[in-house]
Design a protein around this motif. Structure first.
Motif, PDB file in Angstrom:
ATOM      1  N   ARG A 298       0.968  -1.224   0.221  1.00  0.00           N
ATOM      2  CA  ARG A 298       0.369  -0.339  -0.074  1.00  0.00           C
ATOM      3  C   ARG A 298       0.700   1.356   0.554  1.00  0.00           C
ATOM      4  NH1 ARG A 298      -3.263  -3.459   2.868  1.00  0.00           N
ATOM      5  NH2 ARG A 298      -2.387  -2.799   5.256  1.00  0.00           N
ATOM      6  N   MET A 299       1.657   1.354   0.594  1.00  0.00           N
ATOM      7  CA  MET A 299       2.557   2.299   0.801  1.00  0.00           C
ATOM      8  C   MET A 299       3.576   2.723  -0.325  1.00  0.00           C
ATOM      9  SD  MET A 299       1.769   4.017   3.080  1.00  0.00           S
ATOM     10  CE  MET A 299       2.820   5.395   3.099  1.00  0.00           C
ATOM     11  N   LEU A 300       4.069   2.301  -0.506  1.00  0.00           N
ATOM     12  CA  LEU A 300       4.630   1.185  -2.630  1.00  0.00           C
ATOM     13  C   LEU A 300       3.679   1.887  -3.386  1.00  0.00           C
ATOM     14  CD1 LEU A 300       7.614  -0.715  -2.055  1.00  0.00           C
ATOM     15  CD2 LEU A 300       7.704   1.262  -1.775  1.00  0.00           C
ATOM     16  N   SER A 301       2.319   1.970  -3.157  1.00  0.00           N
ATOM     17  CA  SER A 301       1.187   2.412  -4.574  1.00  0.00           C
ATOM     18  C   SER A 301       1.309   3.626  -4.865  1.00  0.00           C
ATOM     19  CB  SER A 301      -0.066   2.129  -3.621  1.00  0.00           C
ATOM     20  OG  SER A 301      -0.334   2.620  -3.287  1.00  0.00           O
ATOM     21  N   SER A 302       1.062   3.721  -6.300  1.00  0.00           N
ATOM     22  CA  SER A 302       0.639   5.099  -6.587  1.00  0.00           C
ATOM     23  C   SER A 302      -1.003   4.737  -6.923  1.00  0.00           C
ATOM     24  CB  SER A 302       1.134   4.915  -7.470  1.00  0.00           C
ATOM     25  OG  SER A 302       2.567   5.162  -7.946  1.00  0.00           O
ATOM     26  N   LYS A 303      -1.505   5.176  -6.540  1.00  0.00           N
ATOM     27  CA  LYS A 303      -2.837   4.823  -6.547  1.00  0.00           C
ATOM     28  C   LYS A 303      -3.719   6.611  -6.912  1.00  0.00           C
ATOM     29  CE  LYS A 303      -3.887   1.282  -3.892  1.00  0.00           C
ATOM     30  NZ  LYS A 303      -5.119   0.291  -2.504  1.00  0.00           N
ATOM     31  N   PRO A 304      -4.386   6.579  -7.770  1.00  0.00           N
ATOM     32  CA  PRO A 304      -4.613   8.306  -8.148  1.00  0.00           C
ATOM     33  C   PRO A 304      -5.621   8.632  -6.899  1.00  0.00           C
ATOM     34  CG  PRO A 304      -5.597   6.720 -10.354  1.00  0.00           C
ATOM     35  CD  PRO A 304      -5.014   5.715  -8.771  1.00  0.00           C
ATOM     36  N   GLU A 305      -6.630   8.536  -5.832  1.00  0.00           N
ATOM     37  CA  GLU A 305      -6.911   8.694  -4.839  1.00  0.00           C
ATOM     38  C   GLU A 305      -6.215   8.999  -3.873  1.00  0.00           C
ATOM     39  OE1 GLU A 305      -7.390   4.255  -3.878  1.00  0.00           O
ATOM     40  OE2 GLU A 305      -7.232   6.061  -5.899  1.00  0.00           O
ATOM     41  N   ALA A 306      -4.883   9.419  -3.838  1.00  0.00           N
ATOM     42  CA  ALA A 306      -3.703   9.517  -2.734  1.00  0.00           C
ATOM     43  C   ALA A 306      -3.270  10.791  -3.249  1.00  0.00           C
ATOM     44  CB  ALA A 306      -2.879   9.178  -2.821  1.00  0.00           C
ATOM     45  N   MET A 307      -3.335  11.105  -5.074  1.00  0.00           N
ATOM     46  CA  MET A 307      -3.042  12.603  -5.666  1.00  0.00           C
ATOM     47  C   MET A 307      -4.670  13.519  -5.368  1.00  0.00           C
ATOM     48  SD  MET A 307      -0.672  14.254  -6.505  1.00  0.00           S
ATOM     49  CE  MET A 307       1.040  13.539  -6.931  1.00  0.00           C
ATOM     50  N   VAL A 308      -5.982  12.991  -5.946  1.00  0.00           N
ATOM     51  CA  VAL A 308      -6.822  13.796  -5.810  1.00  0.00           C
ATOM     52  C   VAL A 308      -6.627  14.353  -4.134  1.00  0.00           C
ATOM     53  CG1 VAL A 308      -9.666  13.522  -5.243  1.00  0.00           C
ATOM     54  CG2 VAL A 308      -8.066  12.009  -7.396  1.00  0.00           C
ATOM     55  N   ALA A 309      -6.463  13.427  -3.402  1.00  0.00           N
ATOM     56  CA  ALA A 309      -6.717  14.387  -1.946  1.00  0.00           C
ATOM     57  C   ALA A 309      -5.306  15.085  -1.372  1.00  0.00           C
ATOM     58  CB  ALA A 309      -6.164  13.212  -1.211  1.00  0.00           C
ATOM     59  N   THR A 310      -4.390  14.404  -2.523  1.00  0.00           N
ATOM     60  CA  THR A 310      -2.947  16.110  -2.224  1.00  0.00           C
ATOM     61  C   THR A 310      -3.270  17.471  -2.916  1.00  0.00           C
ATOM     62  OG1 THR A 310      -1.529  13.871  -2.168  1.00  0.00           O
ATOM     63  CG2 THR A 310      -0.513  15.947  -2.749  1.00  0.00           C
ATOM     64  N   LEU A 311      -3.764  17.495  -4.305  1.00  0.00           N
ATOM     65  CA  LEU A 311      -4.532  18.843  -4.552  1.00  0.00           C
ATOM     66  C   LEU A 311      -5.620  18.844  -3.802  1.00  0.00           C
ATOM     67  CD1 LEU A 311      -4.957  16.811  -8.578  1.00  0.00           C
ATOM     68  CD2 LEU A 311      -2.767  18.495  -7.099  1.00  0.00           C
ATOM     69  N   ALA A 312      -6.735  18.442  -3.315  1.00  0.00           N
ATOM     70  CA  ALA A 312      -7.620  19.203  -2.221  1.00  0.00           C
ATOM     71  C   ALA A 312      -7.060  19.594  -1.570  1.00  0.00           C
ATOM     72  CB  ALA A 312      -8.759  17.797  -1.794  1.00  0.00           C
ATOM     73  N   MET A 313      -5.806  18.861  -0.370  1.00  0.00           N
ATOM     74  CA  MET A 313      -4.937  19.395   0.633  1.00  0.00           C
ATOM     75  C   MET A 313      -4.290  20.817   0.072  1.00  0.00           C
ATOM     76  SD  MET A 313      -1.484  19.731   1.302  1.00  0.00           S
ATOM     77  CE  MET A 313      -1.204  18.311   0.461  1.00  0.00           C
TER      78      MET A 313
END
Length: 347
Positions: A298-313
């Motif tokens: 999980r921590m080595l993943s590149s899941k799109p939702e992680a970047m969506v949440a980052t841009l929201a931040m």
């Protein structure tokens, strides 16, 4: 054009970016770029356009797999830069940030990758790279890279006689490769992996703001010619986290929708596929993960939702990507305008 085989998939990716961009910018005004984009997508009157965008995003996800195989699929297609029969990229996790020739962004201006070789090859020379921006720390740059080449953090050229190398570390004295990020934010691996990435990527954005300014100032400068077909390359160790944050911010600055930015980030899943088993093996051997292979995955993943949440931040804290660059990277409004003019295809 970097990805010769599966050219249709690359064009499909480009069309996805272009279509989503048009949907997001139907009501854009000079007084409020971001608020107009948000209102266009969220208003009830745009419901049908929203459904169309969602359908196209589904098509885009299907194209990602094809796009990521562009170096491994046989094809009769040829280009001026890469052989159609190339079995792997000359640099791990290499791709054109624009996604292809039909994108709203000009193709072959910004390449992203893992750490590149320090020894030339015909495939590397064919990329015609002008400048390499290395986001790694000096500690990381001194190590052998994924190609086994000896590192030299002070080298002025990426390889002898090759493109200019600019060392712009996000973290000056720290290892921040993908395994190091995973270890730092291990506590999020089980219950909330997206939160872990948002926390990590916030740290990267703030610490990397001066380095990011160097890259964007170069793009805005007269030295960077968008018609010269001499792209820049930005990279870190794996081309995942530091490179991913910078590239996402650049795409967002050009008003590419979050969903498309996140899908581009997600391509790293395939780009890192060859290296990932070794990274997981290393992590599960550490006390932090103690054999937890699923947590390491999980921590080595590149899941799109992680970047969506980052841009929201980013928007929550700085109002917009532009606000982030103005405050943290100390870019001028004129520099941001020039970056957009260089990267976005004019109508």
């Amino acid at each position: 054009m970097i990805h010769a085989p599966c050219r249709g998939a690359v064009v499909n990716l480009s069309n996805r970016i272009h279509s989503a961009y048009k949907i997001r910018t139907l009501t854009t005004t000079t007084s409020s770029r971001r608020s107009s984009i948000c209102s266009a997508t969220r208003s009830g009157s745009s419901h049908s356009r929203h459904l169309q965008s969602k359908a196209k995003l589904t098509q885009h996800r299907q194209s990602v797999a094809l796009h990521s195989k562009s170096y491994t699929t046989a094809s009769t297609t040829t280009t001026t830069t890469m052989s159609a029969t190339t079995t792997k990229p000359p640099i791990p996790n290499l791709r054109d940030l624009a996604g292809g020739s039909s994108s709203i962004l000009r193709p072959n201006l910004i390449l992203r990758s893992a750490a590149p070789p320090t020894v030339s090859s015909p495939e590397l020379e064919a990329l015609n790279i002008s400048t390499v921006f290395d986001l790694r720390s000096a500690l990381e740059a001194a190590r052998p890279n994924s190609s086994g080449d000896a590192g030299n953090p002070e080298a002025p050229e990426q390889w002898p006689g090759g493109p200019r190398r600019v060392h712009v570390p996000v973290f000056e004295g720290a290892d921040y490769g993908p395994e190091a990020v995973a270890l730092r934010f291990r506590k999020y691996a089980d219950s909330h992996p997206t939160e872990g990435f948002v926390t990590a990527y916030r740290d990267i954005a703030i610490a990397g703001a001066p380095a990011f300014a160097t890259v964007l100032n170069h793009i805005a400068s007269d030295e960077f010619d968008p018609v010269a077909q001499k792209p820049i390359l930005v990279h870190c160790t794996a081309g995942k986290d530091r490179t991913g944050v910078l590239c996402a911010l650049i795409l967002s600055l050009c008003d590419i929708p979050d969903e498309v930015v996140a899908e581009e980030y997600g391509l790293t899943t395939q780009g890192m596929a060859a290296a990932k088993p070794g990274l997981i093996k290393y992590l599960v051997s550490t006390p932090a993960f103690a054999g937890d292979e699923a947590g390491a995955e999980r921590m080595l993943s590149s899941k799109p939702e992680a970047m969506v949440a980052t841009l929201a931040m980013i928007r929550k804290e700085w109002g917009s990507t532009e606000g982030f660059f103005l405050k943290e990277s100390k870019l001028s409004p004129d520099t941001i305008t020039r970056v957009r003019q260089k990267l976005i295809i004019s109508n």
